[in-house]
Motif scaffolding. Structure first.
Motif, PDB file in Angstrom:
ATOM      1  N   VAL A  75       0.839  -1.198   0.000  1.00 23.69           N
ATOM      2  CA  VAL A  75       0.000   0.000   0.000  1.00 23.69           C
ATOM      3  C   VAL A  75       0.878   1.253   0.000  1.00 23.69           C
ATOM      4  O   VAL A  75       0.595   2.226  -0.715  1.00 23.69           O
ATOM      5  N   ASN A 110      -6.973   6.051  -2.651  1.00 22.74           N
ATOM      6  CA  ASN A 110      -7.438   4.871  -1.920  1.00 22.74           C
ATOM      7  C   ASN A 110      -8.300   3.966  -2.790  1.00 22.74           C
ATOM      8  O   ASN A 110      -8.151   2.741  -2.791  1.00 22.74           O
ATOM      9  N   GLN A 146      -8.283   3.690  -5.992  1.00 18.29           N
ATOM     10  CA  GLN A 146      -7.461   3.058  -7.023  1.00 18.29           C
ATOM     11  C   GLN A 146      -6.672   1.886  -6.443  1.00 18.29           C
ATOM     12  O   GLN A 146      -6.525   0.843  -7.078  1.00 18.29           O
ATOM     13  N   ILE A 147      -6.162   2.093  -5.229  1.00 22.08           N
ATOM     14  CA  ILE A 147      -5.415   1.022  -4.559  1.00 22.08           C
ATOM     15  C   ILE A 147      -6.336  -0.163  -4.285  1.00 22.08           C
ATOM     16  O   ILE A 147      -5.955  -1.323  -4.479  1.00 22.08           O
ATOM     17  N   ASP A 197      -6.813  -2.011  -7.519  1.00 21.87           N
ATOM     18  CA  ASP A 197      -5.609  -2.725  -7.948  1.00 21.87           C
ATOM     19  C   ASP A 197      -5.352  -3.970  -7.103  1.00 21.87           C
ATOM     20  O   ASP A 197      -4.893  -4.992  -7.619  1.00 21.87           O
ATOM     21  N   LEU A 198      -5.618  -3.873  -5.799  1.00 15.93           N
ATOM     22  CA  LEU A 198      -5.333  -4.990  -4.882  1.00 15.93           C
ATOM     23  C   LEU A 198      -6.547  -5.902  -4.690  1.00 15.93           C
ATOM     24  O   LEU A 198      -6.427  -6.921  -3.993  1.00 15.93           O
ATOM     25  N   HIS A 242       2.050   2.053  -3.392  1.00  6.98           N
ATOM     26  CA  HIS A 242       1.020   2.724  -4.187  1.00  6.98           C
ATOM     27  C   HIS A 242       0.894   4.189  -3.789  1.00  6.98           C
ATOM     28  O   HIS A 242       0.677   5.060  -4.646  1.00  6.98           O
ATOM     29  N   LEU A 243       1.035   4.481  -2.497  1.00  5.64           N
ATOM     30  CA  LEU A 243       0.967   5.876  -2.039  1.00  5.64           C
ATOM     31  C   LEU A 243       2.106   6.691  -2.640  1.00  5.64           C
ATOM     32  O   LEU A 243       1.911   7.833  -3.070  1.00  5.64           O
ATOM     33  N   ARG A 279      -0.743  11.369   4.446  1.00  2.00           N
ATOM     34  CA  ARG A 279      -0.178  10.562   3.367  1.00  2.00           C
ATOM     35  C   ARG A 279       1.050  11.256   2.778  1.00  2.00           C
ATOM     36  O   ARG A 279       2.039  10.596   2.446  1.00  2.00           O
ATOM     37  N   ARG A 299      -1.225   7.002  -5.924  1.00  2.00           N
ATOM     38  CA  ARG A 299      -2.511   6.335  -6.125  1.00  2.00           C
ATOM     39  C   ARG A 299      -3.502   6.726  -5.027  1.00  2.00           C
ATOM     40  O   ARG A 299      -3.135   6.850  -3.856  1.00  2.00           O
ATOM     41  N   VAL A 351      -8.245  -0.727   2.685  1.00  2.00           N
ATOM     42  CA  VAL A 351      -7.171   0.188   2.286  1.00  2.00           C
ATOM     43  C   VAL A 351      -7.025   1.309   3.314  1.00  2.00           C
ATOM     44  O   VAL A 351      -5.911   1.655   3.717  1.00  2.00           O
TER      45      VAL A 351
END
Length: 230
Positions: free
Chosen positions: A177, A187, A189-190, A193-194, A180-181, A217, A185, A201
């Motif tokens: 995660v 939340n 989108q993450i 993706d996951l 991705h940050l 973040r 990306r 998330v």
């Protein structure tokens, strides 16, 4: 490839026999730099076909058109690449072609990162002509060229050590995660993706902020970038 060695002017006497390249590709968006390298390569390797490209996309086209080269000299700062993304793209698309990074500015961490990404060496533009020739011969003989600065032991700052220690406390999923940050990306989108819920998330992000000792973040990304976390 051979062992990692540090190249210095005059070291080539003890090298293994250098292979004679038939084709070398120079990738740099500055025509003057390409001209300089072309001149040096023409003197160093007689009868070598020297190709040029002004970007990573063009380099891929040239390689696809002319066949694989014996060596690619890739400038670090390209208009269509970010950091080492150009190296990664070339290594993935043409895995058998040695790629040597070229840069006017660098540090020990960047050199090590490039080598970890599959670079055949890292060539500083500030090197003297004779040293550059030795570095090219070293790579063509199957070894990896490492500039002296990359071999010097540099103490890790206490702050960086603390950041690494905090990131090491993250679970594998939390590190994913954080990755991705770092890449900006959102939340949702993450979560997509996951293939997890948005609530999951958000829970991971909250845990990351708590473990890193930050409140946003942005602060988490800044800390991660301090140690080149990716």
């Amino acid at each position: 490839m051979g062992a990692c060695l540090s190249g210095k002017a005059g070291d080539s006497a003890g090298m293994a026999a250098t292979a004679t390249p038939e084709r070398i590709l120079v990738v740099d968006d500055h025509p003057l730099v390409r001209d300089g390298l072309r001149s040096l390569l023409a003197v160093t390797f007689e009868d070598c076909d020297i190709l040029e490209a002004a970007g990573v996309a063009e380099a891929c086209s040239v390689l696809a058109q002319h066949g694989e080269c014996d060596l690619v000299l890739l400038d670090l700062n390209m208009p269509d690449a970010t950091r080492l993304s150009g190296l990664v793209q070339l290594r993935q698309t043409f895995p058998m072609v040695p790629v040597m990074m070229v840069s006017g500015s660098f540090d020990r961490a960047l050199v090590q990162e490039a080598l970890s990404a599959g670079a055949a060496g890292f060539l500083p533009k500030s090197m003297k002509r004779a040293a550059i020739v030795d570095a090219l011969h070293m790579v063509m003989s199957g070894e990896i060229y490492i500039p002296d600065i990359a071999l010097e032991e540099s103490p890790v700052s206490e702050e960086e050590a603390q950041i690494r220690a905090r990131i090491d406390t993250l679970t594998p999923q939390q590190k994913v995660v954080l990755h991705h940050l770092v890449h900006g990306r959102l939340n949702k989108q993450i979560a997509h993706d996951l293939d997890v819920s948005l609530t999951t998330v958000k829970a991971h992000v909250s845990a990351i902020l708590q473990k890193l000792g930050v409140f946003s973040r942005t602060q988490a990304v800044i800390l991660a970038n301090r140690i080149h976390f990716d």
